[in-house]
Design an enzyme around this catalytic site. Sequence first.
Site, PDB file in Angstrom:
ATOM      1  N   GLY A 203       0.498   3.176  -5.677  1.00  0.00           N
ATOM      2  CA  GLY A 203       0.661   1.596  -5.999  1.00  0.00           C
ATOM      3  C   GLY A 203      -0.693   0.843  -5.611  1.00  0.00           C
ATOM      4  O   GLY A 203      -1.120   2.085  -4.579  1.00  0.00           O
TER       5      GLY A 203
ATOM      6  N   GLN B  59      -4.949  -4.680  -0.077  1.00  0.00           N
ATOM      7  CA  GLN B  59      -6.308  -3.193  -0.543  1.00  0.00           C
ATOM      8  C   GLN B  59      -7.772  -3.554  -1.110  1.00  0.00           C
ATOM      9  O   GLN B  59      -8.348  -2.215  -1.666  1.00  0.00           O
ATOM     10  CB  GLN B  59      -5.260  -1.957  -1.403  1.00  0.00           C
ATOM     11  CG  GLN B  59      -4.350  -1.440  -0.174  1.00  0.00           C
ATOM     12  CD  GLN B  59      -3.501  -0.155  -1.029  1.00  0.00           C
ATOM     13  OE1 GLN B  59      -2.344  -0.610  -1.294  1.00  0.00           O
ATOM     14  NE2 GLN B  59      -3.853   1.004  -0.236  1.00  0.00           N
TER      15      GLN B  59
ATOM     16  N   CYS C 156      -2.419   7.094   1.157  1.00  0.00           N
ATOM     17  CA  CYS C 156      -2.590   5.847   0.980  1.00  0.00           C
ATOM     18  C   CYS C 156      -4.478   5.311   0.932  1.00  0.00           C
ATOM     19  O   CYS C 156      -5.288   6.434   1.518  1.00  0.00           O
ATOM     20  CB  CYS C 156      -2.458   4.925   2.399  1.00  0.00           C
ATOM     21  SG  CYS C 156      -2.475   3.145   2.756  1.00  0.00           S
ATOM     22  N   LEU C 157      -4.141   5.182   0.128  1.00  0.00           N
ATOM     23  CA  LEU C 157      -5.434   4.546  -0.420  1.00  0.00           C
ATOM     24  C   LEU C 157      -7.141   3.926  -0.162  1.00  0.00           C
ATOM     25  O   LEU C 157      -7.538   4.512   0.257  1.00  0.00           O
ATOM     26  CB  LEU C 157      -5.291   3.662  -2.199  1.00  0.00           C
ATOM     27  CG  LEU C 157      -4.358   4.724  -3.378  1.00  0.00           C
ATOM     28  CD1 LEU C 157      -4.436   3.680  -4.572  1.00  0.00           C
ATOM     29  CD2 LEU C 157      -5.847   5.764  -3.587  1.00  0.00           C
TER      30      LEU C 157
ATOM     31  N   HIS D 123       6.056   1.319   1.135  1.00  0.00           N
ATOM     32  CA  HIS D 123       4.681   1.335   1.374  1.00  0.00           C
ATOM     33  C   HIS D 123       4.018   0.067   1.546  1.00  0.00           C
ATOM     34  O   HIS D 123       3.211  -0.633   1.736  1.00  0.00           O
ATOM     35  CB  HIS D 123       4.025   2.374   0.826  1.00  0.00           C
ATOM     36  CG  HIS D 123       2.721   3.245   1.029  1.00  0.00           C
ATOM     37  ND1 HIS D 123       2.342   3.842   2.144  1.00  0.00           N
ATOM     38  CD2 HIS D 123       1.916   2.569   0.638  1.00  0.00           C
ATOM     39  CE1 HIS D 123       1.158   3.943   1.642  1.00  0.00           C
ATOM     40  NE2 HIS D 123       0.477   3.467   1.282  1.00  0.00           N
ATOM     41  N   GLU D 124       4.507  -0.762  -0.177  1.00  0.00           N
ATOM     42  CA  GLU D 124       3.432  -0.984  -0.799  1.00  0.00           C
ATOM     43  C   GLU D 124       3.782  -2.931   0.154  1.00  0.00           C
ATOM     44  O   GLU D 124       2.749  -3.315   0.092  1.00  0.00           O
ATOM     45  CB  GLU D 124       3.410  -1.575  -2.061  1.00  0.00           C
ATOM     46  CG  GLU D 124       2.848  -0.313  -3.086  1.00  0.00           C
ATOM     47  CD  GLU D 124       1.899   0.237  -2.658  1.00  0.00           C
ATOM     48  OE1 GLU D 124       0.892  -0.659  -2.282  1.00  0.00           O
ATOM     49  OE2 GLU D 124       1.272   1.727  -2.320  1.00  0.00           O
TER      50      GLU D 124
ATOM     51  N   HIS E 152       2.056  -2.921   2.781  1.00  0.00           N
ATOM     52  CA  HIS E 152       0.813  -4.161   2.837  1.00  0.00           C
ATOM     53  C   HIS E 152       0.597  -5.214   3.154  1.00  0.00           C
ATOM     54  O   HIS E 152      -0.096  -5.826   3.331  1.00  0.00           O
ATOM     55  CB  HIS E 152       0.209  -3.673   2.164  1.00  0.00           C
ATOM     56  CG  HIS E 152      -0.780  -1.757   1.632  1.00  0.00           C
ATOM     57  ND1 HIS E 152      -2.162  -1.720   2.493  1.00  0.00           N
ATOM     58  CD2 HIS E 152      -0.488  -0.628   1.307  1.00  0.00           C
ATOM     59  CE1 HIS E 152      -2.394  -0.096   2.930  1.00  0.00           C
ATOM     60  NE2 HIS E 152      -1.007  -0.247   1.678  1.00  0.00           N
TER      61      HIS E 152
END
Length: 193
Positions: free
Chosen positions: A46, A51, A104-105, A146-147, A150
């Site tokens: 994702g 991000q 997480c990226l 999670h997304e 963000h």
Amino acid sequence: MAVLPIRISGEPVLHSPAEPVREIDDTLRTLVADMYETMDAAPGVGLAGPQVGVPLRLFVFSYVEPGDDGEADVVYRGVAINPELFITPTSTEPADPDTESEGCLSFPGERFPLVRGDAAILRAVDLDGEPFEIEAEGWLARIFQHEFDHLEGRLYVDRLDRAYGRVVQKIERKRGWGVPGNAWLPGVDDLDA
């Protein structure tokens, strides 16, 4: 399509609520194509607009759910524009480090256990402006939560219990994160995301 730099914790766009998408146009379509390219190169499951430095309420996702007993795998891949997310209550039990750890990226190379709701309903529109709904369980529900976080200006590390929160602070200090100006480029920078 292009691979975009992924912002790291401390970048203001990651810590502020994103704005609604007002128009689906060619600029947005290009952004979404670039986000898919970036997510795949990272690799990730994702990626949200903030991000990649874009404070808009959208995210892309890509998850393969293994089929049961010889059934075909189910592939979930798409974009959620201006999403709403409804989740089941989370357990009061501590997170299981073996089955509930996330990465997480935007906090690359680390994984921490986090309790999430077991199920979620995602409602959003796609690139054609068509509304859709996905009922998700397990990891797909976790990805959506999670997304969605963000888009609310929250990283998963912000949700960790106190002991892990202290570890996160130490990692941020050691790596020089937690301040504006940090990013990494998938395919170029060697980070364990």
